[in-house]
Enzyme design. Structure first.
Site, PDB file in Angstrom:
ATOM      1  N   CYS A   1       0.817  -1.225   0.000  1.00 49.66           N
ATOM      2  CA  CYS A   1       0.000   0.000   0.000  1.00 49.66           C
ATOM      3  C   CYS A   1       0.848   1.271   0.000  1.00 49.66           C
ATOM      4  O   CYS A   1       0.372   2.320  -0.428  1.00 49.66           O
ATOM      5  CB  CYS A   1      -0.896   0.052   1.222  1.00 49.66           C
ATOM      6  SG  CYS A   1      -1.805  -1.442   1.564  1.00 49.66           S
TER       7      CYS A   1
HETATM    8  O1  KQY Z   1      -4.061   0.012   2.489  1.00 48.60           O
HETATM    9  C1  KQY Z   1      -4.152   0.938   1.748  1.00 48.60           C
HETATM   10  N1  KQY Z   1      -4.013   0.756   0.471  1.00 48.60           N
HETATM   11  C2  KQY Z   1      -4.461   2.297   2.214  1.00 48.60           C
HETATM   12  C3  KQY Z   1      -4.859   2.333   3.609  1.00 48.60           C
HETATM   13  C4  KQY Z   1      -5.254   3.719   4.013  1.00 48.60           C
HETATM   14  C5  KQY Z   1      -5.416   3.787   5.459  1.00 48.60           C
HETATM   15  C6  KQY Z   1      -5.625   5.177   5.942  1.00 48.60           C
HETATM   16  N2  KQY Z   1      -5.764   5.183   7.335  1.00 48.60           N
END
Ligand code: KQY
Length: 368
Positions: A357
């Site tokens: 992420c």
């Molecule tokens: O896991 C993701 N791709 C993004 C997570 C965003 C979390 C914001 N608190």
């Protein structure tokens, strides 16, 4: 920078698989105090370890605010890491960065999806998100890459995985969520994916991992390891809230045929935990109306599937969990040509995601 009104597919571009060669990986420096505890200091240590692990395999660019530039620059001292000043709302470049597409003449372009912080005012994780929505454009500008903008079509890079041979995998929980593109049918959404990523087949898993605050991003649950083979987060424990999700995903994957007509081989990856934030960790996060609140009662969506494939390596999270070594050996088995590097992922998990992420690979130009 040119913004094109055509689509990648009509221009001969496609999204390569993550295991195809990269020219670099992008990251964004964490500092948002209503998402990262203690003003982001522990997360900055975790992100630095991830950046340095990737930099052993390929160049890394880390985007950082003006206020954090000196600090990030000092911490990211590595000859393969570039630090670049850029504003953003948070540090999830998988979702705010472009999805790069390539053609066979050695050109690289980017798809700049509209971004609404994982749900806008209907369950999104913060407000405003306008600087995050500009990250993809700025990054493409820096690289001199032409841009396709999907104005009005919301998508995050973490909600899709491709095999590079015409198949995309995603979840209904995210892409069909009313807080993304409620004006579009499943078929219309598939059409945008087909035209922008040059895929032919979309495999829809019903859900992602339990309690994933992105509304079930596939990159925290299931990914391709090579064409025809996926790795699925798995539990055999009916008491685990992920049990029905894993069963439902397996049903879909066992019956799926990919764009080449192949039946999929499904490798299982155990789910760590249960993992929870401590009361102290939660207390370190600023309380802001409209931002995600943290509680020790909430099971964290920790997953070993949330790794990044780099040139010759796999950068995967560890959780100080008894399953860490089993995860390493599964990754070693499914990626025999790659060096497996585990990096502590707990601080990233506390912010709501993990290594995949917080990274975005930029494919190397391909001439075929
Ligand atoms: O896991 C993701 N791709 C993004 C997570 C965003 C979390 C914001 N608190």
């Amino acid at each position: 920078m040119t913004t094109l009104t055509s689509t990648p597919r009509t221009d001969g571009f496609r999204m390569p698989a993550e295991w195809e060669p990269h020219s670099q990986t992008w990251m964004v420096w964490p500092e948002r105090p209503d998402n990262w505890r203690l003003g982001g200091k522990p997360a900055q240590i975790a992100f630095t370890a991830v950046a340095k692990a990737i930099a052993e395999f390929e160049p890394v660019t880390v985007c950082v605010s003006a206020g954090q530039y000196e600090n990030a620059h000092a911490r990211l001292d590595h000859n393969n890491i570039r630090v670049l000043e850029m504003s953003s709302d948070d540090a999830w470049v998988r979702d705010t960065g472009p999805t790069f597409v390539t053609n066979s003449h050695g050109e690289v372009r980017g798809v700049d999806w509209a971004f609404n912080a994982w749900g806008g005012l209907d369950g999104g994780l913060y407000f405003p998100w306008s600087r995050d929505d500009q990250v993809a454009r700025k990054l493409l500008e820096v690289e001199g890459c032409a841009r396709y903008r999907t104005e009005g079509f919301i998508l995050e890079g973490g909600s899709i995985h491709v095999d590079g041979e015409g198949t995309l995998i995603t979840t209904e929980e995210c892409l069909l969520n009313r807080n993304r593109n409620p004006h579009l049918s499943r078929e219309a959404i598939e059409d945008v994916l087909r035209t922008h990523l040059a895929v032919d087949t979309v495999i829809w898993l019903p859900d992602g991992l339990f309690n994933d605050e992105t509304d079930g991003h596939v990159d925290n649950f299931c990914c391709y390891v090579r064409p025809g083979e996926v790795l699925l987060a798995w539990t055999d424990d009916p008491q685990n809230p992920n049990y029905p999700r894993c069963q439902a995903a397996m049903q879909v994957l066992e019956h799926a045929r990919d764009a080449k007509g192949r039946q999929l081989i499904v490798h299982k990856m155990p789910i760590p935990g249960p993992l929870h934030a401590t009361a102290e960790e939660c207390a370190g996060v600023d309380l802001v109306a409209g931002s995600q609140q943290r509680s020790p009662d909430v099971r964290l969506a920790g997953s070993y599937v949330n790794f990044l494939i780099v040139n010759g390596g796999i950068i995967a999270p560890s959780f100080d969990d008894p399953l860490d070594e089993e995860a390493r050996s599964i990754l070693t088995r499914v990626f025999p040509e790659h060096r497996i590097v585990l990096v502590p992922g707990r601080e990233i998990l506390l912010g709501g995601g993990n290594i995949h992420c917080i990274t975005q690979q930029q494919p190397a130009p391909q001439r075929t």
